[in-house]
Design a protein around this motif. Sequence first.
Motif, mmCIF file in Angstrom:
data_model
loop_
_atom_site.group_PDB
_atom_site.id
_atom_site.type_symbol
_atom_site.label_atom_id
_atom_site.label_comp_id
_atom_site.label_asym_id
_atom_site.label_seq_id
_atom_site.Cartn_x
_atom_site.Cartn_y
_atom_site.Cartn_z
ATOM 1 N N ILE A 1 -2.453 1.302 -5.246
ATOM 2 C CA ILE A 1 -1.454 1.699 -4.256
ATOM 3 C C ILE A 1 -0.085 1.134 -4.622
ATOM 4 N N VAL A 2 -0.043 -0.135 -4.984
ATOM 5 C CA VAL A 2 1.220 -0.779 -5.364
ATOM 6 C C VAL A 2 1.859 -0.037 -6.534
ATOM 7 N N GLN A 3 1.054 0.301 -7.540
ATOM 8 C CA GLN A 3 1.604 1.007 -8.706
ATOM 9 C C GLN A 3 2.101 2.395 -8.332
ATOM 10 N N HIS A 4 1.323 3.116 -7.536
ATOM 11 C CA HIS A 4 1.687 4.480 -7.137
ATOM 12 C C HIS A 4 3.015 4.488 -6.389
ATOM 13 N N GLU A 5 3.154 3.595 -5.402
ATOM 14 C CA GLU A 5 4.368 3.610 -4.578
ATOM 15 C C GLU A 5 5.582 3.098 -5.354
ATOM 16 N N ILE B 1 3.103 0.215 2.669
ATOM 17 C CA ILE B 1 1.699 0.436 2.338
ATOM 18 C C ILE B 1 0.837 -0.100 3.477
ATOM 19 N N GLU B 2 -0.322 0.486 3.659
ATOM 20 C CA GLU B 2 -1.311 0.007 4.616
ATOM 21 C C GLU B 2 -2.593 0.798 4.379
ATOM 22 N N ASP B 3 -3.708 0.105 4.291
ATOM 23 C CA ASP B 3 -4.975 0.793 4.022
ATOM 24 C C ASP B 3 -6.089 0.165 4.842
ATOM 25 N N PRO B 4 -6.591 0.867 5.859
ATOM 26 C CA PRO B 4 -7.733 0.353 6.606
ATOM 27 C C PRO B 4 -9.032 0.435 5.823
ATOM 28 N N ALA B 5 -9.025 1.194 4.722
ATOM 29 C CA ALA B 5 -10.165 1.299 3.804
ATOM 30 C C ALA B 5 -11.460 1.690 4.504
ATOM 31 N N PRO B 6 -11.470 2.819 5.205
ATOM 32 C CA PRO B 6 -12.694 3.254 5.891
ATOM 33 C C PRO B 6 -13.630 3.992 4.948
#
Length: 215
Positions: free
Chosen positions: A165-169, A83-88
Amino acid sequence: MGSPRDHKPLAEQVEELLAAGGPLPIVAAGHPVLRSGAEPFDGQLGPALLARFVEALRVTMHAAPGVGLAAPQVGVALRIAVIEDPAPVPEEVRVVRGRVPQPFRVLVNPSYEAVGTERAAFFEGCLSVPGWQAVVARHARVRLRALDEHGAAVDEEFTGWPARIVQHETDHLDGTLYLDRAELRSLSSNEAVAARWGGPTPERAARELGFTLPD
């Protein structure tokens, strides 16, 4: 009938995938690997091969682009995800959705449990269901337990969008797609979401498409 790759040792499958170089092909809904549940990681890939595979998952996630990718999405039935999210995103979206930047993380054998009873519903998509999004109600806070790529224990709480994200993956590793949890009346093409449902919350979509959001 499965493909010949399905019956090869996992290390051999991964070596074949990596041999092509570049981003890995992402399998789409309808492929059995997305529904079979993944095998717990227990050294099936040696340290060097695991490191190469993790890097390939990272490259593939960035190229897609996405904020998470599970090994079954590239055809490998192992309980590994990145997982990784720059959250733009605009400030209004960040506040409403709790979407804050997340550094690159590797999750090995992850599991999660809800913390509290609060749920949050937002449009969600998936790299293995390209072109579509739907509203999914998920736990607003979860406790994640996993290992990292070096075998160190991870025990951490996530809230807001990182919790989603954690739940989805992690769901991917159990053979669950986001559509299994979605409000199907909300199912919309990416184009429809951009044109009609781009607000911070799905409240307008709920009114106009006729579905109910959680309290």
